[in-house]
Enzyme design. Structure first.
Site: not given
Ligand code: AHR
Length: 502
Positions: A25, A172-173, A239, A296, A345
């Site tokens: 990103e 995205n999101e 995450y 992600e 990432q």
């Molecule tokens: O990976 C960091 C961020 O996490 C991304 O930009 C977003 O899609 C997510 O919330």
């Protein structure tokens, strides 16, 4: 003792190599400083792209690279990133640190990077703040193979031939940074935007809809019901945050066992998420045509002291190696539905493969897991049963100590990936491989005495894979002593198959 029975003659389906995908990103030093240094840099580069990181990443065989975001994708206007670099407009990256972005890295640079890496591009389009027309033109610019205003502009900018572009994300999101939408609203928008993401010539696009955050099963239900037949993939984001909240995520290094345990628990939660989202998808798509795209995932901690909080720069330890190992084993177990995953990432942001500082570069423990596991890419998952799994207990809570996955590749080599998530206790594993005659076994392992073992720019080989020999082979049984907090991969060469066994 943990017992593993691997059926060497029962294949469960191909492990899509794209499970080993990455995400880059415009955030912090992922693109700028990580991949891109510019042509005039003293850091060795090809057309502005760092040579050292490309070489290192080629070694782990990155199959697919997602770009330009993330939250950045829904603020990105692709026309800002084409044409002569010095004429490109400057913008503010409002989401990530409020820094200025000179757009020197744009579509052409990204496509060149993918070529260098041998990776498929996965481009994420802008639904949150972009128009349908803008998205339509971007796809035309990249892939139209005849004469059109977009292909003429592409040629003027130095690229006559269209690029091959398979993977395209429509937003995205969009439940959060991509527009704070409700699923019903986004489902309709998805249908509209996706209509104009065209296939030109022989280029066929695999369209990926924005999927749920973590356990938002309602989002999955609505998207599959209302838009399932217009998509090829649905994303999922999860995450691993060891601390109690987003405000207190915990430190990347110097943590205690409570944070290790929480990290393991949250990483293993991926299995429940994938299972439950897949069950909803099965209802609308019983033939599993729509892939679950976990684009992600990974560990997310407090940033390194003294660094910009918007840059998400964190160290990477043996704990991250375990997060990667167990998560990849989970994706493999669900290879019928999980068709791609992109760890967040690739460089200098969150759970990276590589950290850079000026001209220096180091490989993280996570990189080494991707290196160990690359043998699974496009291999066939083998049927496996695990029983009597020992417990890893902490306080009142406990988890299964061992995570495992096995595959067989085109050369009939079997690869077994094993993780022992217990930071204190080794474990004995009796691994029986049915249906084949074992000729030899070799192994590699990543482990250390410290939970937060990591590499630094001064000591960049502190943690790296070593040869692993702590096992005995007896006929079809491998008796393994797997050290505490370790990720290992065994390679089993087989003489021949014992036929007709079920
Ligand atoms: O990976 C960091 C961020 O996490 C991304 O930009 C977003 O899609 C997510 O919330």
């Amino acid at each position: 003792m943990t017992r593993l029975v691997i059926n060497g003659d029962i294949k469960k389906g191909k492990i899509n190599k794209n499970i080993y995908g990455q995400f880059a990103e415009h955030l912090g030093r992922c693109i700028y400083g990580g991949f891109w240094v510019g042509k005039d840099s003293e850091i060795p580069n090809v057309n502005g792209i760092r040579k050292d990181v490309v070489e290192a990443l080629k070694n782990i065989k990155i199959p697919v690279l997602r770009w330009p975001g993330g939250c950045f994708a829904d603020e990105y206007h692709w026309r800002d990133g084409i044409g002569p670099q010095e004429e490109r407009p400057v913008m503010v990256n409002t989401h990530w640190g409020g820094v200025t972005e000179n757009n020197h890295f744009g579509t052409h640079e990204f496509m060149e990077l993918c070529d260098m890496l041998g990776a498929e591009p996965y481009i994420n389009g802008n639904v949150g703040s972009g128009t349908v027309h803008e998205m339509q033109q971007w796809v035309e610019y990249m892939t139209f193979d005849g004469k059109s205003p977009m292909s003429a502009e592409r040629e003027k900018n130095g690229r006559k031939e269209p690029w091959k572009l398979k993977y395209f994300g429509v937003g995205n999101e969009n439940w959060g940074c991509g527009g704070n939408m409700r699923p019903e609203y986004y489902a309709d928008l998805y249908r509209r935007y996706a209509t104009y993401v065209r296939n030109f010539g022989h280029n066929e696009i695999y369209k990926i809809a924005c999927g749920p955050s973590v356990d938002d099963y309602h989002w999955t239900e609505v998207l599959m019901k209302e838009a399932g037949k217009y998509m090829h993939g649905l994303s999922l984001h999860h995450y691993t945050i060891p601390g109690p909240s987003w405000q207190e995520k915990g430190s990347a290094t110097g943590f205690e066992e409570d944070q290790w345990f929480n990290a393991m628990k949250k990483a293993l939660y991926m299995d429940e998420l994938v299972t439950k989202h897949s069950t909803i998808m099965d209802k609308y798509d019983p033939d599993k045509k729509v892939g679950l795209i976990v684009d992600e995932w990974g560990g997310w901690y407090d940033v390194e002291p003294g660094t910009n909080p918007g840059f998400l720069y964190q160290q990477n330890t043996l704990r991250d190696a375990l997060i990667a190992g167990v998560t990849l084993n989970i994706f493999q177990a669900h290879c019928d539905r999980v068709q791609m995953a992109n760890i967040a990432q690739v460089i200098n942001v969150l759970q990276s493969m590589i950290l850079t500082e000026g001209d220096k570069m180091l490989l993280t423990p996570t990189y080494h897991v991707f290196d160990l596991y690359k043998v699974h890419q496009d291999a066939e998952l083998l049927s496996m049963a695990i029983s009597n799994n020992s417990n890893y207990s902490y306080g009142e809570d406990s988890l299964n100590q061992v995570s495992a996955s096995a595959s067989i590749d085109k050369e009939n080599k079997i690869h077994i990936s094993l993780c022992n998530i217990d930071p204190k206790n080794k474990t004995d594993i009796e691994c029986c491989i049915r249906g084949v005659n074992i000729s030899s076994v070799s192994g590699r392992i990543l482990t250390s005495k410290d939970m937060d073992a990591h590499n630094t720019f001064d000591n960049n080989e502190n943690l790296k894979p070593e040869s692993f020999k702590d096992f005995i082979v007896n006929d079809d049984v491998i008796s393994i002593k797997l050290p505490a907090k370790s990720v290992a991969v065994l390679t089993v060469e087989v003489n021949n198959y014992i036929t007709n066994q079920q």
